[in-house]
Design a protein around this motif. Structure first.
Motif, PDB file in Angstrom:
ATOM      1  N   ARG A  35     -60.701  35.679  65.304  1.00 36.04           N
ATOM      2  CA  ARG A  35     -61.584  35.297  64.204  1.00 36.04           C
ATOM      3  C   ARG A  35     -60.768  35.053  62.950  1.00 36.04           C
ATOM      4  NH1 ARG A  35     -66.045  39.271  61.443  1.00 36.04           N
ATOM      5  NH2 ARG A  35     -67.290  37.719  60.360  1.00 36.04           N
ATOM      6  N   MET A  36     -61.250  34.156  62.115  1.00 36.40           N
ATOM      7  CA  MET A  36     -60.625  33.902  60.811  1.00 36.40           C
ATOM      8  C   MET A  36     -61.739  33.735  59.787  1.00 36.40           C
ATOM      9  SD  MET A  36     -58.137  30.762  59.638  1.00 36.40           S
ATOM     10  CE  MET A  36     -57.880  30.413  57.894  1.00 36.40           C
ATOM     11  N   VAL A  37     -61.742  34.604  58.771  1.00 32.75           N
ATOM     12  CA  VAL A  37     -62.729  34.545  57.701  1.00 32.75           C
ATOM     13  C   VAL A  37     -61.983  34.484  56.383  1.00 32.75           C
ATOM     14  CG1 VAL A  37     -64.674  35.678  56.582  1.00 32.75           C
ATOM     15  CG2 VAL A  37     -64.378  35.881  59.060  1.00 32.75           C
ATOM     16  N   GLY A  38     -62.112  33.384  55.666  1.00 29.55           N
ATOM     17  CA  GLY A  38     -61.345  33.209  54.440  1.00 29.55           C
ATOM     18  C   GLY A  38     -59.864  33.191  54.761  1.00 29.55           C
ATOM     19  N   LEU A  39     -59.114  34.122  54.187  1.00 29.79           N
ATOM     20  CA  LEU A  39     -57.679  34.221  54.460  1.00 29.79           C
ATOM     21  C   LEU A  39     -57.358  35.369  55.405  1.00 29.79           C
ATOM     22  CD1 LEU A  39     -56.231  33.658  50.866  1.00 29.79           C
ATOM     23  CD2 LEU A  39     -56.390  32.001  52.733  1.00 29.79           C
ATOM     24  N   THR A  40     -58.395  36.013  55.951  1.00 27.65           N
ATOM     25  CA  THR A  40     -58.182  37.156  56.830  1.00 27.65           C
ATOM     26  C   THR A  40     -58.218  36.737  58.288  1.00 27.65           C
ATOM     27  OG1 THR A  40     -59.346  38.523  55.204  1.00 27.65           O
ATOM     28  CG2 THR A  40     -58.920  39.497  57.353  1.00 27.65           C
TER      29      THR A  40
END
Length: 446
Positions: A35-40
């Protein structure tokens, strides 16, 4: 076989088995990007400790380094140190199992580095002697050498009225555009410290180039190390830039040298931590800042100061941006409590052409009584008193409502006002050493 001998044999076998386990190579278990959310980034299927690094490898072979900043159940939270273009689901995540170290040595003098310790100045490869931890080492507060010596910063107002001691941590509180970078450049060039380490954290790229070429200059750069992580760098790189600058300063301090650490700015460091904390779902507390941010600030600041008895020192100036010129900004309020004094630059003085725009009424050096003699302290208090008295009665004086002779103290404040203002101002190319500052202060009050 007797029972005692049999037990001894089993103990020896167990000890041998344990030694084999300890000496066995660490098995690296790859995971995948889920998963990738924003820069995380979130990875599953692998294990790594907080602070260690992982390589995220795309199907095309591109590799991106990321640092472990948290975990939840079987998921690892990663923050990248570079650009994220090209990432896709199920990319390989390979733990590196090492914590980032700072490359240090006298070969860094005169160089400009990025947050990862790589050269930005195109002057060839870096010559370093060792690697040390970015997080620093703990110093027992009872073994720190007390602050008893003054540091000449080459700025008359600070030398005379806000004397700084070797090993002191000072805050430079200012809004945007009031001359804090110029003041930092003056101290960099004029100080009598052995080494200067400058951390430009979260500043505009144009300001980085301008500070190195124009404000610092070729002469000032010779004994300085500059760590620059502009505003467009990832949040993790901005955090590491501040840690790297502090680690380099610690290295030179451990060599017995007196170091001046200038960090611009502590606020950008806190904002970078806020980005990371919010990205991994830490709840905000004060004006969007999570609680962990206010725990990180003293950990960074406490790394500066004097070393153990017989060691060197780090005298640190941290700029603090007061958003909207609000002195009660949460970062400013927290920094004020962990620093050994603060110098306040005001917009009103800057707009009036008064540079450096230091408000001596709002500024204080908490260690000045320990490093200045009684005569110096008395003169500094006398000048501050005359300045404050004039400011309190300025409106009456300007409209002609004050009648000369009514109050001898106000009369003296009016008489000395022009000379005091000239004393508090200084050209950015003019160096005024500590002894000259005291002599000019004494001559002014005659």
């Amino acid at each position: 076989m007797p029972e005692a001998i049999r037990s001894d044999i089993w103990l020896k076998r167990l000890q041998t088995y344990r030694e084999r386990l300890q000496n066995a190579p660490t098995l690296i278990v790859e995971g995948k990007l889920s998963r990738m959310v924003g820069l995380t980034l979130e990875a599953v299927g692998c294990r790594a400790s907080v602070g260690s690094r992982c390589q995220v490898v795309t199907k095309s072979g591109k590799s991106i380094e990321a640092e472990v900043v948290g975990f939840a159940d079987e998921r690892l939270f990663l923050m990248p140190t570079g650009e994220l273009y090209g990432l896709e689901p199920d990319c390989r995540v390979i733990p590196i199992h090492h914590v980032c170290l700072a490359k240090v040595g006298f070969g860094l003098l005169g160089r400009v580095l990025d947050g990862a310790g790589n050269a930005l100045d195109n002057k060839g490869p870096l010559k370093t002697d060792a690697r040390i931890s970015l997080t620093g080492s703990y110093i027992n507060p009872l073994t720190r050498k007390p602050i008893r010596e003054s540091l000449d910063v080459g700025v008359r107002t600070i030398n005379a009225l806000l004397s700084v001691g070797r090993g002191q941590r000072m805050g430079l509180f200012a809004g945007t555009g009031v001359g804090k970078s110029v003041l930092l450049g003056m101290m960099t060039k004029f100080t009598n410290a052995d080494v200067v380490v400058v951390g430009l954290i979260g500043e505009r790229g144009r300001e980085v180039n301008e500070f190195v070429l124009k404000i610092l200059g070729e002469e000032g750069l010779k004994r300085a190390v500059v760590v620059a992580t502009p505003a467009d760098d990832p949040a993790l790189m901005r955090v590491n830039g501040a840690l790297l600058a502090t680690s380099i300063a610690e290295y030179f301090r451990n060599q017995g040298l007196n170091v001046l650490l200038l960090m611009d700015s502590l606020t950008r460091y806190a904002q970078a931590h806020r980005e990371i904390a919010l990205a991994i779902d830490e709840p905000p507390a004060t004006k969007g800042y999570p609680p962990s941010v206010f725990a990180k600030l003293p950990r960074l600041v406490e790394r500066a100061g004097n070393a153990d008895v017989g060691g060197g020192s780090i005298t640190a100036f941290y700029t603090v941006l007061t958003e909207g010129d609000d002195p009660n900004d949460p970062v400013a309020d927290s920094a004020r409590g962990v620093l050994d004094g603060h110098i306040v630059l005001t917009r009103a003085l800057a707009e009036a052409g008064h540079f450096p725009a230091i408000d001596i009424e709002a500024s204080v050096s908490r260690v000045m009584p320990d490093i200045a003699d009684s005569k110096h302290l008395q003169m500094a208090r006398q000048l501050s008193g005359l300045y404050t008295l004039y400011q309190q009665n300025k409106d009456l004086i300007n409209v002609g409502a004050y009648k000369p002779g009514s109050n001898p103290n106000i009369d003296k404040a009016i008489e000395k006002n022009t000379a005091i203002r000239e004393f508090l101002q200084q050209n950015m190319d003019e160096a005024v050493d500590f002894n000259r500052s005291i002599m000019e202060l004494s001559a002014l009050l005659v």
